[in-house]
Every structure is written in structure tokens, then in C-alpha cells.
Design a protein around this motif. Structure first.
Motif, PDB file in Angstrom:
ATOM      1  N   LEU A 148       1.881  18.924 -16.270  1.00 60.52           N
ATOM      2  CA  LEU A 148       2.124  17.623 -16.881  1.00 60.52           C
ATOM      3  C   LEU A 148       2.204  16.540 -15.817  1.00 60.52           C
ATOM      4  N   ALA A 149       2.940  16.804 -14.733  1.00 60.40           N
ATOM      5  CA  ALA A 149       3.073  15.828 -13.659  1.00 60.40           C
ATOM      6  C   ALA A 149       1.727  15.571 -12.988  1.00 60.40           C
ATOM      7  N   ALA A 150       0.941  16.617 -12.777  1.00 58.12           N
ATOM      8  CA  ALA A 150      -0.367  16.456 -12.134  1.00 58.12           C
ATOM      9  C   ALA A 150      -1.289  15.601 -13.001  1.00 58.12           C
ATOM     10  N   ARG A 151      -1.234  15.795 -14.299  1.00 54.98           N
ATOM     11  CA  ARG A 151      -2.075  14.990 -15.193  1.00 54.98           C
ATOM     12  C   ARG A 151      -1.625  13.533 -15.210  1.00 54.98           C
ATOM     13  N   ALA A 152      -0.318  13.295 -15.119  1.00 57.17           N
ATOM     14  CA  ALA A 152       0.173  11.914 -15.049  1.00 57.17           C
ATOM     15  C   ALA A 152      -0.316  11.243 -13.772  1.00 57.17           C
ATOM     16  N   ARG A 153      -0.256  11.970 -12.639  1.00 59.74           N
ATOM     17  CA  ARG A 153      -0.708  11.394 -11.367  1.00 59.74           C
ATOM     18  C   ARG A 153      -2.216  11.160 -11.366  1.00 59.74           C
ATOM     19  N   ALA A 154      -2.972  12.065 -11.990  1.00 60.31           N
ATOM     20  CA  ALA A 154      -4.426  11.878 -12.052  1.00 60.31           C
ATOM     21  C   ALA A 154      -4.777  10.614 -12.826  1.00 60.31           C
ATOM     22  N   GLU A 155      -4.071  10.388 -13.925  1.00 58.89           N
ATOM     23  CA  GLU A 155      -4.272   9.135 -14.650  1.00 58.89           C
ATOM     24  C   GLU A 155      -3.945   7.938 -13.766  1.00 58.89           C
ATOM     25  N   GLY A 156      -2.816   8.036 -13.046  1.00 58.82           N
ATOM     26  CA  GLY A 156      -2.410   6.934 -12.184  1.00 58.82           C
ATOM     27  C   GLY A 156      -3.436   6.627 -11.118  1.00 58.82           C
ATOM     28  N   ALA A 157      -3.979   7.670 -10.499  1.00 59.54           N
ATOM     29  CA  ALA A 157      -4.996   7.473  -9.458  1.00 59.54           C
ATOM     30  C   ALA A 157      -6.245   6.821 -10.039  1.00 59.54           C
ATOM     31  N   ALA A 158      -6.640   7.235 -11.247  1.00 62.38           N
ATOM     32  CA  ALA A 158      -7.817   6.638 -11.881  1.00 62.38           C
ATOM     33  C   ALA A 158      -7.580   5.166 -12.197  1.00 62.38           C
ATOM     34  N   VAL A 159      -6.366   4.842 -12.608  1.00 62.04           N
ATOM     35  CA  VAL A 159      -6.030   3.447 -12.911  1.00 62.04           C
ATOM     36  C   VAL A 159      -6.094   2.594 -11.646  1.00 62.04           C
ATOM     37  N   LEU A 160      -5.513   3.074 -10.548  1.00 62.06           N
ATOM     38  CA  LEU A 160      -5.533   2.295  -9.311  1.00 62.06           C
ATOM     39  C   LEU A 160      -6.958   2.091  -8.812  1.00 62.06           C
ATOM     40  N   GLU A 161      -7.795   3.102  -8.988  1.00 65.21           N
ATOM     41  CA  GLU A 161      -9.199   2.952  -8.583  1.00 65.21           C
ATOM     42  C   GLU A 161      -9.894   1.898  -9.441  1.00 65.21           C
ATOM     43  N   ALA A 162      -9.665   1.949 -10.752  1.00 64.46           N
ATOM     44  CA  ALA A 162     -10.295   0.970 -11.637  1.00 64.46           C
ATOM     45  C   ALA A 162      -9.804  -0.444 -11.341  1.00 64.46           C
ATOM     46  N   ALA A 163      -8.534  -0.553 -10.987  1.00 69.50           N
ATOM     47  CA  ALA A 163      -7.956  -1.866 -10.690  1.00 69.50           C
ATOM     48  C   ALA A 163      -8.232  -2.323  -9.263  1.00 69.50           C
ATOM     49  N   ARG A 221       0.845  -1.203   0.000  1.00 72.15           N
ATOM     50  CA  ARG A 221       0.000   0.000   0.000  1.00 72.15           C
ATOM     51  C   ARG A 221       0.876   1.247   0.000  1.00 72.15           C
ATOM     52  N   PHE A 222       1.990   1.189   0.684  1.00 74.42           N
ATOM     53  CA  PHE A 222       2.920   2.311   0.701  1.00 74.42           C
ATOM     54  C   PHE A 222       3.667   2.402  -0.633  1.00 74.42           C
ATOM     55  N   LYS A 223       4.002   1.265  -1.211  1.00 74.49           N
ATOM     56  CA  LYS A 223       4.756   1.280  -2.454  1.00 74.49           C
ATOM     57  C   LYS A 223       3.907   1.788  -3.627  1.00 74.49           C
ATOM     58  N   TYR A 224       2.616   1.470  -3.635  1.00 70.72           N
ATOM     59  CA  TYR A 224       1.758   2.012  -4.687  1.00 70.72           C
ATOM     60  C   TYR A 224       1.591   3.523  -4.531  1.00 70.72           C
ATOM     61  N   ALA A 225       1.513   4.002  -3.304  1.00 65.37           N
ATOM     62  CA  ALA A 225       1.442   5.448  -3.089  1.00 65.37           C
ATOM     63  C   ALA A 225       2.718   6.130  -3.560  1.00 65.37           C
ATOM     64  N   LYS A 226       3.863   5.527  -3.246  1.00 68.07           N
ATOM     65  CA  LYS A 226       5.134   6.087  -3.704  1.00 68.07           C
ATOM     66  C   LYS A 226       5.220   6.042  -5.232  1.00 68.07           C
ATOM     67  N   LEU A 227       4.669   5.008  -5.844  1.00 65.87           N
ATOM     68  CA  LEU A 227       4.686   4.896  -7.293  1.00 65.87           C
ATOM     69  C   LEU A 227       3.959   6.068  -7.948  1.00 65.87           C
ATOM     70  N   LEU A 228       2.843   6.473  -7.366  1.00 67.32           N
ATOM     71  CA  LEU A 228       2.143   7.652  -7.885  1.00 67.32           C
ATOM     72  C   LEU A 228       3.053   8.878  -7.834  1.00 67.32           C
ATOM     73  N   GLY A 229       3.728   9.067  -6.714  1.00 66.04           N
ATOM     74  CA  GLY A 229       4.639  10.199  -6.586  1.00 66.04           C
ATOM     75  C   GLY A 229       5.809  10.118  -7.541  1.00 66.04           C
ATOM     76  N   ASN A 230       6.245   8.897  -7.845  1.00 65.20           N
ATOM     77  CA  ASN A 230       7.380   8.718  -8.756  1.00 65.20           C
ATOM     78  C   ASN A 230       7.085   9.156 -10.187  1.00 65.20           C
ATOM     79  N   LEU A 231       5.809   9.386 -10.517  1.00 62.52           N
ATOM     80  CA  LEU A 231       5.490   9.854 -11.864  1.00 62.52           C
ATOM     81  C   LEU A 231       6.082  11.229 -12.140  1.00 62.52           C
TER      82      LEU A 231
END
Length: 334
Positions: A219-234, A189-199
Motif C-alpha cells: 500500500l505504501a509503495a503504491r502511494a509513493r508511486a502515485e506521488g512520484a508520477a504526480v511530481l513528474e507530471a508537475a 528539493r529536499f522537502k519534496y523528497a521527504k514528502l514522498l517518504g512521508n506517505l
């Protein structure tokens, strides 16, 4: 316990250096010019206390290390190198019987979420580590980790979940060596959160610093927003950004580097060193993969992945791409 650090770059060098200074037995594993510099001149280690040279045992690979039952393997290579780095260690004999893959604990001190899966194919005892450790490795033999009062926060737990006595013993050694090292049962759970930040890292590598209010920040904010949407869908759970930030607060704060060296994130450093590869396939690429599996559009991360891998292959310097150009590419692809 003896710590064998496979990949003694920014993170591995900082962890190994601090454990050594904390009185622990450490072997650094490094190849090429970096390995030669470590063997011949020692590790030039810079923290907020200053710069010093540490003399540690250095090996080029597993054939130079006689493994003991109390060894801990700490893997700190980039994810694109993990499979090749782990394979030679798994079958190595351990004094008293068995192999490393059968009996030794292996800690993935790495970004991304794929390393633990790769490791579990070869090692029975795998531990995930969420690494909050700003450090740089730009020249052979030299590592800078200038934050204080702690060098970093290293969240540790069994993979895929749980804790055990070994995790607590490793954490105690780290806590005695200028780190905070909480042990948790849900380390991913911590590593997935860090992964979002790593974008942010890929944006830094291509476009330079991600400063508030700039196109790079958008650009970074849009990448993170995509990432958050992906984690929610998954339906992949992760801690919130505030909880991850709280680990650093008052503990891991930027301090002036005594040698004046300034570096951005790991991906930026890969381009700065002309390393020939970049970790984007396991940062942005993780969200590209999950987005395709779960039907979530990820044009920002697809574009950042494509551009960063091309930059690494062509040997381009970091920061040479205008964020506005990347945004235009993304918007043209939507």
C-alpha cells in the motif's frame, strides 16, 4: 540568537531541548496540558544518552514574549495548525521597532511543502527546513528523540531558494547541539523528497508498521508511486531517495530508548494521542491536489486521505485498519 519554538511537541521539543543543552537561549511555546506540564514540571527529555528534566521558559502565546531583534521563530506545529499559529505572531512588535513579520527570521521545521507558502504571506524572511528527526510526543511534558550519534539532520535554506548569513548562523547553533545541519540553496528539493517518504506515515497510522513484504508495504509503495508520477507530471524537482537516505547514514541511527517508549511516525502519534486531527491533507493531500491539477489518477492517496481523516475525527486508535481492506477499497475505486 534566541530561539522561540512555536509548537514544542516531538520535533519542536527535541530541537528546543537540544539547543538549550547546547547553551542557546530558548523559549518553548505550548498550550493546554502539554504547556502546563512544561511549566510546572519541565521538559522530560529522553535521548540515547538517557532521560533528564530540562527547565526552559515556556509561553502560552506571543502575548507572553517580549520579542527582540535577535530572535528566531521556529515553527513546529502540524500544517493544519500553521495558519492559526502564525497569525498572532506576525504583528507583534519587536524591541527597537517593526514587527515580527517585517524583521524576524521564521523557520518552518515541518513536514509538507505548504507551510512556507503560508508563512511567506505574513513574514518576509522565511526559511524551509527538511526535518529528518525521529521523535515522539505521546504524553504531556515528555519528548523522546533517541537516535544517535546525531539527534537528527535538519537541512536548512531560504524560501523559496537561496542561503544567507542567518541560515549559516542557525545551522552553526544546531551543529553545536547534536544535529547535522547542512545549508542548501534548494531546500524545497529536499522537502519534496521527504514528502514522498512521508506517505508511509498515513499507512502506519491506519494499518500499523510498514514491514517489508506485507500488504501495508504494498500500500505504501503504491502511494509513493502515485506521488512520484504526480511530481513528474508537475515538473517538480526533488532529490533522490538515495541522497536523502545518505544524510542519515552513520549519523541518525535508531538507539534503544531508555524509557522503553516505542512510537511510529507523526500521523500514528496523532491518532495515539487522540489529537482530533491528522496532517494527511498536507501529505497525501498534496499529491491529491497536484494529481487533480495535472490529470494524474491518485486513488491510493485519495483513499488514505479519506480514511485517515475519518479515523482522526472518530478518535480511532492507530493500526486498527487492515491494509488488505484498504487495498480492496482502492482497487474497487479504480
Amino acid at each position: 540568537m534566541r530561539y522561540i519554538v512555536v509548537g514544542a511537541g516531538a520535533v519542536g521539543g527535541a530541537i528546543g531541548g537540544r539547543l538549550h543543552e547546547g547553551g542557546r537561549d530558548v523559549v518553548l511555546v505550548a498550550r493546554g496540558a502539554h504547556g502546563r506540564a512544561l511549566r510546572e514540571d519541565g521538559l522530560r527529555f529522553t535521548t540515547h544518552e538517557g532521560t533528564r528534566t530540562l527547565r526552559l521558559p515556556v509561553a502560552e502565546g506571543p502575548e507572553e514574549v517580549e520579542l527582540r531583534p535577535d530572535d528566531v521563530l521556529v515553527v513546529a506545529v502540524k500544517t493544519q495548525h500553521t495558519a492559526a499559529a502564525l497569525a498572532p505572531w506576525a504583528g507583534r512588535p519587536v524591541e527597537g521597532g517593526g514587527t515580527a513579520g517585517e524583521s524576524l527570521p521564521l523557520v518552518c521545521a515541518q513536514n509538507g511543502v505548504e507551510n512556507e507558502r503560508l508563512a511567506l504571506r505574513l513574514f518576509r524572511r522565511v526559511y524551509g527546513m527538511c526535518v529528518v528527526l525521529p521523535a515522539s510526543f505521546l504524553r504531556p511534558g515528555a519528548v523522546t528523540a533517541a537516535c544517535g550519534p546525531y539527534t537528527g539532520v535538519l537541512v536548512l535554506g531560504r524560501y523559496p531558494s537561496g542561503t544567507d548569513d542567518t541560515a549559516h548562523r542557525i545551522a552553526a547553533d544546531l551543529e553545536d547541539s547534536a544535529f547535522r545541519a547542512p545549508v542548501v540553496a534548494d531546500v524545497m528539493r529536499f522537502k519534496y523528497a521527504k514528502l514522498l517518504g512521508n506517505l508511509n506515515q498515513t499507512v502506519e497510522a491506519l494499518c500499523g508498521p510498514v514491514a517489508a513484504g506485507t500488504p501495508a508495504a504494498e500500500l505504501a509503495a503504491r502511494a509513493r508511486a502515485e506521488g512520484a508520477a504526480v511530481l513528474e507530471a508537475a515538473r517538480i524537482d526533488h532529490v533522490g531517495a538515495a541522497e536523502l537516505a545518505a544524510l542519515r547514514e552513520g549519523a541518525v541511527e535508531a538507539r534503544p530508548s531508555q524509557d522503553g517508549e516505542r512510537a511510529l511516525g507523526s500521523a500514528w502519534q496523532s491518532l495515539a494521542r487522540d489529537a482530533g486531527s491528522i496532517e494527511a491533507a498536507y501529505l497525501n493531500g498534496e499529491f491529491v491536489l497536484l494529481g487533480r491539477v495535472h490529470g494524474v489518477p491518485v486513488p491510493v492517496n485519495e483513499t488514505l486521505l479519506r480514511l485517515s481523516e475519518a479515523a482522526a475525527a472518530r478518535g480511532l486508535a492507530p493500526g486498527g485498519t487492515a491494509a488488505t481492506d484498504v487495498l480492496a477499497l482502492v482497487d474497487g475505486a479504480v
